[in-house]
Scaffold this active site. Structure first.
Site, PDB file in Angstrom:
ATOM      1  N   GLY A 243       0.849  -1.301   0.181  1.00 57.69           N
ATOM      2  CA  GLY A 243       0.024  -0.149  -0.030  1.00 57.69           C
ATOM      3  C   GLY A 243       0.884   1.240   0.065  1.00 57.69           C
ATOM      4  N   HIS A 244       0.112   2.417  -0.122  1.00 58.80           N
ATOM      5  CA  HIS A 244       1.097   3.520  -0.240  1.00 58.80           C
ATOM      6  C   HIS A 244       1.728   3.934   1.110  1.00 58.80           C
ATOM      7  CE1 HIS A 244      -3.160   5.909   1.356  1.00 58.80           C
ATOM      8  NE2 HIS A 244      -2.845   5.246   1.943  1.00 58.80           N
TER       9      HIS A 244
END
Length: 336
Positions: A243-244
């Site tokens: 994920g980011h």
């Protein structure tokens, strides 16, 4: 691409991997194989003495092993880490396929992109505005390289890789088919008045350092406002999601079907087995090992170099096994 196969003497191979030879150094090797499938010309390896006999009885022409006693029927290449030596020998005996540098007529390359003369851009690939493709790098069939992407030297992108705008990669990076790099993170803000979700800006970067390998259909998000980073030498298996804003250290190994939520941190040398779930803002400190299917809750810190963690929530495996034993005793007592 064509594969160029050239015979190498046992002496040449041993020199390449800094090992020494017992037996005939002049025997020619043309490939590698398992002990079971070996043919004349193949090099094999064994990790322990008990399997050496099987290797010597195989059709292989030479064997990499750790120790040897007395005379043998085949030349032995002696190395302290046979599996590692075998992997290095493969680089000599199974070289990278030869390529014909250039841009295929069906590829679309923006006039403002810079593609090195020694690079290869295969059929129907697309290179966006301002993108840079390094020396001896291959962009596979159907891949899409977005605007301002920078791909380093000697990289290998297999067919149908998608790299979103602004992604940076180092040198010798391998990206397998179907991988998507730099897509938006899963970031939304809930309006308390309406209950609706609005997208939080995803304008950060994805930075991938040298010698990283990314498996098929893996996805790695860009940072929301800053950067997602993948450290040097990290290996990411198929079907992994990162994920980011995640920060992945150097020489990390992540097995298939693992998912990392936003802002998770894996420090150097962490090992993550298959189907592990890591929640947001987790920190896994250097050298820790997460066993298959374990789960790490939000903001948890996992600490212990060389310690194996298991279960959900993840805890040291000794603890986990004690809990299982206790549950087994309670279940048995209940039946009685």
């Amino acid at each position: 691409m064509t594969l160029s196969v050239r015979a190498r003497s046992v002496k040449e191979v041993a020199g390449f991997i800094h090992a020494h030879v017992l037996g005939d150094e002049t025997i020619q090797l043309t490939g590698i194989a398992s002990v079971e499938s070996a043919l004349p010309g193949d090099l094999v390896f064994v990790d322990d003495q008990k399997n050496l006999r099987l290797a010597l009885e195989s059709k292989a022409s030479a064997v990499i092993t750790k120790v040897a006693k007395g005379k043998t029927s085949k030349p032995l290449v002696i190395a302290p880490q046979p599996r590692l030596a075998f992997a290095r020998a493969a680089q000599l005996l199974c070289p990278r396929p030869e390529r014909n540098p250039g841009i295929h007529p069906s590829a679309i390359v923006h006039p403002a992109a810079r593609v090195a003369i020694s690079a290869t851009v295969e059929e129907r690939a697309i290179i966006g505005e301002g993108a840079q493709i390094g020396e001896s790098t291959r962009i596979g069939t159907g891949s899409v390289i977005g605007a301002r992407v920078s791909i380093g030297n000697n990289c290998d992108l297999y067919p149908n890789v998608t790299v979103y705008p602004g992604v940076l990669t180092g040198n010798r990076v391998i990206i397998h088919s179907g991988a998507v790099l730099g897509s938006d993170g899963f970031g939304y803000v809930r309006d308390q008045a309406t209950g609706r979700y609005e997208k939080f800006p995803q304008i950060g970067r994805l930075e991938i350092e040298d010698d990283v390998e990314i498996g098929a259909n893996a996805t790695i998000d860009r940072g929301a406002l800053d950067a997602t980073r993948i450290g040097r030498g990290t290996k990411i298996d198929n079907l992994v999601h990162i994920g980011h804003n995640c920060q992945i250290g150097e020489d990390v190994v992540i097995a298939a079907q693992t998912g990392l939520s936003g802002s998770a941190v894996l420090e150097n040398g962490v090992v993550v087995a298959g189907q592990v779930g890591i929640a947001d803002h987790v920190c896994v400190e250097a050298g820790a090992i997460l066993g298959a299917q374990c789960g790490v809750p939000s903001k948890k810190v996992i600490r212990g170099k060389g310690v194996v963690f298991w279960g959900t929530p993840a805890r040291p495996i000794r603890e986990y096994l004690k809990e299982l034993a206790l549950l087994a005793r309670l279940a048995k007592k209940k039946k009685e």
